[in-house]
Design a protein around this motif. Structure first.
Motif, PDB file in Angstrom:
ATOM      1  N   ASP A 109       0.727  -1.133   0.015  1.00 23.40           N
ATOM      2  CA  ASP A 109      -0.026  -0.053   0.129  1.00 23.40           C
ATOM      3  C   ASP A 109       0.828   1.311  -0.001  1.00 23.40           C
ATOM      4  O   ASP A 109       0.283   2.342   0.379  1.00 23.40           O
ATOM      5  CB  ASP A 109      -1.007  -0.033   1.311  1.00 23.40           C
ATOM      6  CG  ASP A 109      -2.173  -0.961   1.074  1.00 23.40           C
ATOM      7  OD1 ASP A 109      -2.468  -1.424   0.041  1.00 23.40           O
ATOM      8  OD2 ASP A 109      -2.675  -1.690   1.942  1.00 23.40           O
ATOM      9  N   GLN A 110       1.982   1.175  -0.572  1.00 24.08           N
ATOM     10  CA  GLN A 110       2.814   2.155  -0.658  1.00 24.08           C
ATOM     11  C   GLN A 110       2.905   2.917  -2.074  1.00 24.08           C
ATOM     12  O   GLN A 110       3.832   2.758  -2.969  1.00 24.08           O
ATOM     13  CB  GLN A 110       4.185   1.852  -0.181  1.00 24.08           C
ATOM     14  CG  GLN A 110       4.595   1.315   1.041  1.00 24.08           C
ATOM     15  CD  GLN A 110       4.216   2.415   2.169  1.00 24.08           C
ATOM     16  OE1 GLN A 110       4.557   3.705   1.926  1.00 24.08           O
ATOM     17  NE2 GLN A 110       3.719   1.819   3.138  1.00 24.08           N
ATOM     18  N   ARG A 111       1.814   3.683  -2.483  1.00 28.02           N
ATOM     19  CA  ARG A 111       1.337   3.953  -3.698  1.00 28.02           C
ATOM     20  C   ARG A 111       2.256   4.934  -4.288  1.00 28.02           C
ATOM     21  O   ARG A 111       2.869   4.933  -5.300  1.00 28.02           O
ATOM     22  CB  ARG A 111      -0.270   4.218  -3.958  1.00 28.02           C
ATOM     23  CG  ARG A 111      -1.026   3.041  -3.659  1.00 28.02           C
ATOM     24  CD  ARG A 111      -2.707   3.456  -3.616  1.00 28.02           C
ATOM     25  NE  ARG A 111      -3.260   2.725  -3.127  1.00 28.02           N
ATOM     26  CZ  ARG A 111      -4.651   2.509  -2.933  1.00 28.02           C
ATOM     27  NH1 ARG A 111      -5.100   4.046  -2.984  1.00 28.02           N
ATOM     28  NH2 ARG A 111      -5.625   1.590  -2.556  1.00 28.02           N
ATOM     29  N   TRP A 112       2.068   6.165  -3.471  1.00 23.81           N
ATOM     30  CA  TRP A 112       2.871   7.487  -3.879  1.00 23.81           C
ATOM     31  C   TRP A 112       4.220   7.233  -4.208  1.00 23.81           C
ATOM     32  O   TRP A 112       5.159   7.561  -4.839  1.00 23.81           O
ATOM     33  CB  TRP A 112       2.613   8.503  -3.216  1.00 23.81           C
ATOM     34  CG  TRP A 112       1.088   8.975  -3.513  1.00 23.81           C
ATOM     35  CD1 TRP A 112       0.056   9.028  -2.620  1.00 23.81           C
ATOM     36  CD2 TRP A 112       0.809   9.554  -4.714  1.00 23.81           C
ATOM     37  NE1 TRP A 112      -0.948   9.629  -3.533  1.00 23.81           N
ATOM     38  CE2 TRP A 112      -0.831  10.021  -4.664  1.00 23.81           C
ATOM     39  CE3 TRP A 112       1.377   9.726  -5.941  1.00 23.81           C
ATOM     40  CZ2 TRP A 112      -1.314  10.559  -5.787  1.00 23.81           C
ATOM     41  CZ3 TRP A 112       0.756  10.490  -7.065  1.00 23.81           C
ATOM     42  CH2 TRP A 112      -0.351  10.638  -7.168  1.00 23.81           C
ATOM     43  N   PRO A 113       4.877   6.441  -2.842  1.00 24.52           N
ATOM     44  CA  PRO A 113       6.467   6.070  -3.108  1.00 24.52           C
ATOM     45  C   PRO A 113       6.926   5.371  -4.158  1.00 24.52           C
ATOM     46  O   PRO A 113       7.939   5.587  -4.620  1.00 24.52           O
ATOM     47  CB  PRO A 113       6.627   5.487  -1.686  1.00 24.52           C
ATOM     48  CG  PRO A 113       5.692   6.082  -0.646  1.00 24.52           C
ATOM     49  CD  PRO A 113       4.420   6.144  -1.541  1.00 24.52           C
ATOM     50  N   THR A 114       5.905   4.411  -4.393  1.00 30.46           N
ATOM     51  CA  THR A 114       6.287   3.538  -5.555  1.00 30.46           C
ATOM     52  C   THR A 114       6.337   4.248  -6.958  1.00 30.46           C
ATOM     53  O   THR A 114       6.963   4.180  -7.621  1.00 30.46           O
ATOM     54  CB  THR A 114       5.328   2.356  -5.690  1.00 30.46           C
ATOM     55  OG1 THR A 114       5.274   1.812  -4.473  1.00 30.46           O
ATOM     56  CG2 THR A 114       5.574   1.484  -6.880  1.00 30.46           C
ATOM     57  N   VAL A 115       5.071   5.056  -7.023  1.00 36.32           N
ATOM     58  CA  VAL A 115       5.032   5.902  -8.304  1.00 36.32           C
ATOM     59  C   VAL A 115       6.218   6.868  -8.346  1.00 36.32           C
ATOM     60  O   VAL A 115       6.894   7.028  -9.497  1.00 36.32           O
ATOM     61  CB  VAL A 115       3.600   6.593  -8.208  1.00 36.32           C
ATOM     62  CG1 VAL A 115       3.764   7.432  -9.607  1.00 36.32           C
ATOM     63  CG2 VAL A 115       2.439   5.603  -8.280  1.00 36.32           C
ATOM     64  N   LEU A 116       6.423   7.515  -7.288  1.00 31.16           N
ATOM     65  CA  LEU A 116       7.599   8.286  -7.441  1.00 31.16           C
ATOM     66  C   LEU A 116       9.009   7.655  -7.671  1.00 31.16           C
ATOM     67  O   LEU A 116       9.713   8.307  -8.610  1.00 31.16           O
ATOM     68  CB  LEU A 116       7.680   9.104  -6.003  1.00 31.16           C
ATOM     69  CG  LEU A 116       8.870  10.296  -5.966  1.00 31.16           C
ATOM     70  CD1 LEU A 116       8.827  11.253  -7.140  1.00 31.16           C
ATOM     71  CD2 LEU A 116       8.947  10.754  -4.481  1.00 31.16           C
ATOM     72  N   ALA A 117       9.322   6.631  -7.174  1.00 25.47           N
ATOM     73  CA  ALA A 117      10.422   5.879  -7.094  1.00 25.47           C
ATOM     74  C   ALA A 117      10.519   5.363  -8.761  1.00 25.47           C
ATOM     75  O   ALA A 117      11.535   5.518  -9.365  1.00 25.47           O
ATOM     76  CB  ALA A 117      10.760   4.735  -6.468  1.00 25.47           C
ATOM     77  N   VAL A 118       9.369   4.847  -9.203  1.00 25.62           N
ATOM     78  CA  VAL A 118       9.570   4.388 -10.765  1.00 25.62           C
ATOM     79  C   VAL A 118       9.642   5.651 -11.779  1.00 25.62           C
ATOM     80  O   VAL A 118      10.756   5.584 -12.677  1.00 25.62           O
ATOM     81  CB  VAL A 118       8.089   3.856 -11.111  1.00 25.62           C
ATOM     82  CG1 VAL A 118       8.409   3.432 -12.873  1.00 25.62           C
ATOM     83  CG2 VAL A 118       8.133   2.405 -10.485  1.00 25.62           C
ATOM     84  N   ALA A 119       9.228   6.754 -11.285  1.00 23.15           N
ATOM     85  CA  ALA A 119       9.219   7.970 -12.337  1.00 23.15           C
ATOM     86  C   ALA A 119      10.896   8.419 -12.199  1.00 23.15           C
ATOM     87  O   ALA A 119      11.402   8.862 -13.242  1.00 23.15           O
ATOM     88  CB  ALA A 119       8.482   9.191 -11.757  1.00 23.15           C
ATOM     89  N   ILE A 120      11.384   8.248 -10.999  1.00 24.15           N
ATOM     90  CA  ILE A 120      12.721   8.919 -11.006  1.00 24.15           C
ATOM     91  C   ILE A 120      13.598   7.815 -11.527  1.00 24.15           C
ATOM     92  O   ILE A 120      14.520   8.373 -12.417  1.00 24.15           O
ATOM     93  CB  ILE A 120      12.898   8.816  -9.512  1.00 24.15           C
ATOM     94  CG1 ILE A 120      12.418   9.859  -8.811  1.00 24.15           C
ATOM     95  CG2 ILE A 120      14.629   9.017  -9.356  1.00 24.15           C
ATOM     96  CD1 ILE A 120      12.548   9.975  -7.314  1.00 24.15           C
ATOM     97  N   ILE A 121      13.268   6.770 -11.583  1.00 16.80           N
ATOM     98  CA  ILE A 121      14.118   5.659 -12.112  1.00 16.80           C
ATOM     99  C   ILE A 121      14.008   5.949 -13.967  1.00 16.80           C
ATOM    100  O   ILE A 121      15.255   5.801 -14.304  1.00 16.80           O
ATOM    101  CB  ILE A 121      13.825   4.135 -11.802  1.00 16.80           C
ATOM    102  CG1 ILE A 121      14.069   3.762 -10.357  1.00 16.80           C
ATOM    103  CG2 ILE A 121      14.377   3.160 -12.802  1.00 16.80           C
ATOM    104  CD1 ILE A 121      13.578   2.616  -9.938  1.00 16.80           C
ATOM    105  N   LEU A 122      12.799   5.950 -14.106  1.00 13.38           N
ATOM    106  CA  LEU A 122      12.853   6.184 -15.774  1.00 13.38           C
ATOM    107  C   LEU A 122      13.405   7.380 -16.371  1.00 13.38           C
ATOM    108  O   LEU A 122      13.840   7.597 -17.356  1.00 13.38           O
ATOM    109  CB  LEU A 122      11.311   6.221 -15.954  1.00 13.38           C
ATOM    110  CG  LEU A 122      10.589   4.830 -15.977  1.00 13.38           C
ATOM    111  CD1 LEU A 122       9.158   4.856 -16.400  1.00 13.38           C
ATOM    112  CD2 LEU A 122      11.285   3.769 -16.682  1.00 13.38           C
TER     113      LEU A 122
END
Length: 234
Positions: free
Chosen positions: A123-136
């Motif tokens: 349930d860590q939605r925003w951290p996951t979205v933010l981390a994937v965005a930074i990686i890409l």
């Protein structure tokens, strides 16, 4: 004694509570699944469009959303139950994965899909979205800033009919158009000769000029250039 018994009973209830799975919210699970599909689809598109893997990138990209959803489901089910978590560890300990991942880039995207599933399953939605965005974003910036290696290392394969001084003619042409030439294989028989060189050139124009000269010198010959970076193990 009474207080001791009460404390022991409370402890037992807490331990039993750890082994009793909490109810899983279907709404939360569905939302996390949709987010996983969206994120991993973006990752899969990027991998297909800009990946440098030699294998079938489209095939691996198609399984990334499914992989993320499977991991998400597992984490969602076991995160609230100690018994299920221990059971998962025991189950994974007897699994044997025999399909080797030959390219580091494939492994990177597989782990990224797993990380997306773990993050959303917790349930860590925003951290996951933010981390994937930074990686890409990092991958995109690196692809633009990193200079592309020149297409200079080529394998030249020559197959032509035997004629007087053929080998010397090939060497003279190579001296004229390439910076370096390393003979890797030479086969000479009555039917003709075959030679393989590892050559280094300045640009594609030199390769074109070399090919034109080889065709003029050996009209019936066969010539092929293979980029070294596109060879497995190169």
């Amino acid at each position: 004694m009474l207080l001791h018994a009460v404390a022991r009973g409370g402890l037992m209830e807490n331990l039993l509570g750890l082994t009793t799975p909490a109810p899983l919210s279907l709404e939360t699970l569905a939302i996390n699944m949709l987010i996983a599909i969206i994120i991993t689809s973006i990752v899969a598109w990027y991998y297909t469009a800009f990946g440098r893997s030699l294998s079938n990138r489209g095939r691996l990209a198609s399984i990334l959303p499914v992989l993320a959803m499977i991991v998400l489901l597992i984490i969602s089910v076991v995160k609230s139950s100690l018994a299920l978590s221990l059971g998962l560890v025991g189950a994974l300990s007897i699994v044997r994965y025999r399909t080797a991942v030959k390219e580091p880039e494939e492994l990177m995207y597989i782990f990224l899909a797993i990380a997306i599933g773990v993050g959303l399953g917790a349930d860590q939605r925003w951290p996951t979205v933010l981390a994937v965005a930074i990686i890409l974003l990092f991958l995109i910036i690196r692809s633009y800033l990193r200079p592309q290696p020149p297409r200079s290392n080529l394998y030249l394969n020559i197959s032509a009919e035997n004629q007087e001084g053929a080998f010397s003619q090939v060497n003279d042409l190579l001296k004229e158009y390439v910076d370096e030439a390393d003979l890797r294989r030479l086969d000479d028989n009555d039917d003709g000769f075959q030679a393989t060189y590892l050559i280094k050139t300045k640009d594609d124009q030199s390769v074109t000029q070399l090919l034109d000269s080889l065709r003029a010198t050996f009209p019936d010959g066969d010539f092929s250039f293979v980029e070294q970076d596109n060879l497995l193990g190169a």
